[in-house]
Design a protein around this motif. Structure first.
Motif, PDB file in Angstrom:
ATOM      1  N   ARG A 139     -12.128   2.102   4.509  1.00 44.59           N
ATOM      2  CA  ARG A 139     -12.032   3.304   5.330  1.00 44.59           C
ATOM      3  C   ARG A 139     -10.712   3.377   6.082  1.00 44.59           C
ATOM      4  O   ARG A 139     -10.330   4.430   6.548  1.00 44.59           O
ATOM      5  N   THR A 140     -10.048   2.254   6.255  1.00 42.16           N
ATOM      6  CA  THR A 140      -8.872   2.243   7.135  1.00 42.16           C
ATOM      7  C   THR A 140      -7.575   1.836   6.438  1.00 42.16           C
ATOM      8  O   THR A 140      -6.536   1.789   7.078  1.00 42.16           O
ATOM      9  N   TRP A 141      -7.624   1.550   5.134  1.00 40.60           N
ATOM     10  CA  TRP A 141      -6.445   0.973   4.489  1.00 40.60           C
ATOM     11  C   TRP A 141      -5.239   1.904   4.510  1.00 40.60           C
ATOM     12  O   TRP A 141      -4.104   1.460   4.597  1.00 40.60           O
ATOM     13  N   LYS A 142      -5.498   3.195   4.529  1.00 43.94           N
ATOM     14  CA  LYS A 142      -4.374   4.142   4.489  1.00 43.94           C
ATOM     15  C   LYS A 142      -3.448   3.957   5.689  1.00 43.94           C
ATOM     16  O   LYS A 142      -2.241   4.120   5.574  1.00 43.94           O
ATOM     17  N   GLY A 143      -4.052   3.612   6.821  1.00 46.71           N
ATOM     18  CA  GLY A 143      -3.247   3.452   8.027  1.00 46.71           C
ATOM     19  C   GLY A 143      -2.334   2.246   7.990  1.00 46.71           C
ATOM     20  O   GLY A 143      -1.295   2.218   8.654  1.00 46.71           O
ATOM     21  N   THR A 144      -2.719   1.220   7.244  1.00 46.86           N
ATOM     22  CA  THR A 144      -1.949  -0.022   7.300  1.00 46.86           C
ATOM     23  C   THR A 144      -1.101  -0.249   6.059  1.00 46.86           C
ATOM     24  O   THR A 144      -0.098  -0.954   6.108  1.00 46.86           O
ATOM     25  N   VAL A 145      -1.503   0.338   4.940  1.00 51.56           N
ATOM     26  CA  VAL A 145      -0.886  -0.082   3.686  1.00 51.56           C
ATOM     27  C   VAL A 145       0.604   0.248   3.634  1.00 51.56           C
ATOM     28  O   VAL A 145       1.405  -0.546   3.151  1.00 51.56           O
ATOM     29  N   VAL A 146       0.981   1.384   4.212  1.00 52.82           N
ATOM     30  CA  VAL A 146       2.382   1.782   4.146  1.00 52.82           C
ATOM     31  C   VAL A 146       3.267   0.766   4.861  1.00 52.82           C
ATOM     32  O   VAL A 146       4.235   0.239   4.302  1.00 52.82           O
ATOM     33  N   GLY A 147       2.880   0.448   6.108  1.00 60.50           N
ATOM     34  CA  GLY A 147       3.662  -0.512   6.884  1.00 60.50           C
ATOM     35  C   GLY A 147       3.690  -1.869   6.209  1.00 60.50           C
ATOM     36  O   GLY A 147       4.733  -2.510   6.089  1.00 60.50           O
ATOM     37  N   ARG A 148       2.514  -2.286   5.730  1.00 59.32           N
ATOM     38  CA  ARG A 148       2.396  -3.583   5.094  1.00 59.32           C
ATOM     39  C   ARG A 148       3.326  -3.705   3.898  1.00 59.32           C
ATOM     40  O   ARG A 148       3.912  -4.726   3.614  1.00 59.32           O
ATOM     41  N   PHE A 149       3.406  -2.611   3.146  1.00 59.02           N
ATOM     42  CA  PHE A 149       4.116  -2.667   1.891  1.00 59.02           C
ATOM     43  C   PHE A 149       5.581  -2.306   2.057  1.00 59.02           C
ATOM     44  O   PHE A 149       6.448  -2.866   1.413  1.00 59.02           O
ATOM     45  N   ALA A 150       5.834  -1.368   2.974  1.00 61.66           N
ATOM     46  CA  ALA A 150       7.211  -0.903   3.134  1.00 61.66           C
ATOM     47  C   ALA A 150       8.099  -2.014   3.672  1.00 61.66           C
ATOM     48  O   ALA A 150       9.226  -2.187   3.199  1.00 61.66           O
ATOM     49  N   SER A 151       7.566  -2.785   4.636  1.00 60.64           N
ATOM     50  CA  SER A 151       8.458  -3.725   5.304  1.00 60.64           C
ATOM     51  C   SER A 151       9.010  -4.807   4.363  1.00 60.64           C
ATOM     52  O   SER A 151      10.217  -5.028   4.338  1.00 60.64           O
ATOM     53  N   PRO A 152       8.197  -5.468   3.525  1.00 60.90           N
ATOM     54  CA  PRO A 152       8.816  -6.424   2.604  1.00 60.90           C
ATOM     55  C   PRO A 152       9.767  -5.750   1.602  1.00 60.90           C
ATOM     56  O   PRO A 152      10.766  -6.343   1.202  1.00 60.90           O
TER      57      PRO A 152
END
Ligand SMILES: Nc1ncnc2c1ncn2[C@@H]1O[C@H](COP(=O)(O)OP(=O)(O)OP(=O)(O)O)[C@@H](O)[C@H]1O
Ligand SMILES: [Mg+2]
Lengths: 309, 281
Positions: B43-56
């Motif tokens: 339910r919440t992955w959309k909020g975190t996935v961008v930051g998680r993936f963009a930074s590396p």
């Protein structure tokens, strides 16, 4: 009700550091009984409920639930309990029905079972229309209903309800009472805390009044009223600041007088006679009311405090 | 509430029926905890996935390609390795660390203190250690997914010298857990989230910079090197680099693994203790 002792506490004590929250209480609840804990804020009701719910270790004393020791068999006991905590604790990221599903899974119910069960309980909690909505924006009463519904997911033998109807509108309260009656008829044991006297009188076969971690009275609602209060009560209201002036004139009328900030209570077996006597003494309150004694009066007598402050 | 008549399907009050419930096994209960967290993640992955993936990915582009070109031109890479191949395995381990902190700080404190879901979950047959294990297993799963995704994205850039680079994923998971498990213990101990901003500023950032991710720790002043040795990230970075280049494991490999496992093991003992004390007052 049967003779099987389902909950037995002897000298049950809970301390937090130096603070004694539950001070050596003795309680026995039989299977099928509806048992109530009454008491003012901070009396130790929730602390007791948490020990019974096997989520708070006993500091000292003995506690047996369903014949088992919570320190050893916590998971086995909890499997058979339904718990509605005082505070609504829900996963606000999940939807209404998802909250029920994930909870049911902890009890080993299959996916099909949790769905079927959630269906029924949503209906009961009048949340069917909101089933797919996230929990966060629900009203306080809806969250309460969902928490109560969740406590029934595992079809418990014992239901622990910590102030179940706080925040419910009158209609929802009555539906819950109705449900609790039915559960009780089927042999489910109810253990309830409440601040509502009508609720305690309606639901509880037997109750204890707690204050400062101790039990100050015990019995059926009727027996408690008979023992600790008169049959009737006269409530007298006077103009602001006039209450004091009339106190002396009340001497000897009824058995006892209780002074509240906004009114005087005269305890008497015959309320109308007491009121007539007062009229004879020239006491004319702004308003007066004769009513039957309730648990509220028992409570006032025992603790010197009103229940809902 | 609605009339309870809706429940007549089973018994008048809706009971499932009499008799004792089938007992649950610990595995079953842990799986239920995982199910809960995975549903929340869904339910919440959309909020975190961008930051998680963009930074590396930004690190890969800026450091691996941008800075890398300069380094390779001037010095011919690091220890004979093109800078991209030096830095990307380090970023894999580093990403695991940041993901681990992300999943074991505010999220855990929230379940303990803000929405208090842990305490609601413990009203069921769950034990506090099962609650902990189930949540950690989901963190491990998230580490697996995010590390694998990054390895897949970085590979076409020529960031890895060997197919053994797939082992960088389990190494990253272990590195992440070496941070996550002790941090669970911390989150179950502290009273306010102020601690976390201190943690991010004075632990996470320095570790990112000084654990051999972007340059070998031999470049650090002598007194700083022991700091790299005792914290998990450097060990994870070295292992990740060895895997990515297909270096045959040696005694030092075992030593690095042992340090990471020690963090997980000690963290587990602490976290289990803190969870019990905090959640069952
Ligand atoms: N975890 C805790 N740590 C320290 N003190 C606690 C803890 N839990 C309860 N107490 C204290 O124990 C006392 C009894 O609290 P408890 O919640 O049992 O009261 P209660 O009868 O349920 O009151 P209320 O009607 O307000 O719900 C209070 O003074 C409370 O501050
Ligand atoms: Mg309470």
């Amino acid at each position: 009700m049967t003779d099987e002792v389902l909950l037995s506490a002897r000298g049950l004590t809970k301390t937090f550091g130096d603070f004694v929250a539950v001070d050596g209480i003795d309680v026995e609840v039989r299977r099928g009984e509806a048992f109530g804990f009454l008491g003012p804020n901070g009396a130790g009701k929730s602390s007791t409920m948490r020990m019974v719910g096997c989520v708070s270790p006993v500091t000292s004393g003995e506690l047996t639930i369903l014949g088992l020791d919570p320190a050893v068999d916590g998971p086995r006991i909890r499997a058979r309990l339904g718990v509605c905590p005082q505070k609504d604790i829900l996963d606000e990221d999940l939807s209404v029905e998802e909250n029920l599903w994930v909870y049911g899974r902890f009890f080993g119910l299959t996916r099909a079972e949790v769905r079927r069960r959630a269906e029924d309980l949503l209906e009961f909690a009048q949340l069917t229309e909101r089933r797919g909505d996230r929990v966060e924006p629900l009203s306080g009463g809806m969250k309460r209903r969902l928490t109560i519904a969740r406590s029934l997911m595992n079809d418990p033998e014992v239901l622990l309800l910590d102030e179940p109807t706080t925040g419910l509108d009158p209609q929802a309260r009555h539906v819950l009472w109705d449900r609790l009656f039915r559960l009780k008829r089927e042999g489910v044991t109810l253990i309830i805390t409440t601040h509502y006297m009508d609720e305690a009188e309606q639901l509880c076969d037997r109750l204890v009044v707690m204050d400062h971690g101790r039990i100050v009275a015990e019995g059926s609602p009727r027996a408690l009223i008979e023992t600790h209060s008169t049959r009737e009560v006269v409530e007298l209201r006077f103009a602001v600041d006039e209450q004091e002036r009339h106190l002396d004139a009340l001497d000897g009328v009824g058995e006892r007088v209780e002074v509240l900030p906004d009114r005087l209570l005269v305890y008497a077996d015959d309320g109308d006679a007491a009121l007539a006597e007062l009229g004879g003494r020239g006491v004319h309150p702004l308003s007066s009311l004769v009513r039957r004694s309730t648990l509220e009066d028992v409570f006032l007598t025992l603790t010197g405090r009103t229940l809902v402050d | 509430m609605a009339s309870a008549d809706a429940l007549t399907a089973t018994t008048p009050s809706g009971r499932l029926g009499r008799g004792p419930r089938r007992p649950t096994s610990a595995t079953e209960r842990i799986a239920a905890v995982m199910g809960h967290h995975l549903l929340v993640a869904r339910r919440t992955w959309k909020g975190t996935v961008v930051g998680r993936f963009a930074s590396p990915l930004f690190f890969l582009l800026a450091m691996g390609l941008g800075l890398g070109a300069l380094v390779d031109e001037r010095t011919g890479g690091i220890d004979g390795l093109p800078y991209l191949r030096f830095v990307v395995p380090g970023i894999v381990a580093m990403q695991a660390m940041t993901t681990a902190f992300g999943e074991s700080t505010y999220a855990v404190m929230g379940y303990i203190k803000w929405n208090q879901m842990y305490s609601a979950m413990l009203a069921t047959p769950l034990r506090s250690s099962e609650l902990l294990l189930g949540h950690l297993a989901v963190v491990a799963l998230q580490l697996t997914v995010s590390s694998a995704a990054f390895v897949l994205v970085a590979a076409p850039f020529g960031a890895f010298g060997s197919w053994w680079a797939v082992l960088a994923v389990p190494v990253a998971v272990l590195t992440g857990l070496a941070f996550a498990v002790p941090t669970f213990a911390l989150s179950a101990t502290v009273d306010t989230d102020n601690v976390f901003s201190i943690l991010f500023r004075f632990v996470v950032t320095p570790l990112m910079l000084f654990s051999g991710t972007f340059f070998p720790i031999e470049q650090l002043p002598g007194w700083m090197q022991p700091l790299a040795w005792v914290t998990p990230l450097w060990h994870g970075v070295v292992l990740s680099r060895e895997a990515s280049e297909g270096v045959a494991p040696g005694w030092s490999t075992l030593a690095h693994l042992a340090v990471l496992l020690l963090y997980v093991g000690v963290g587990w003992v602490l976290a289990r203790w803190r969870f019990r004390v905090r959640l069952l007052p």
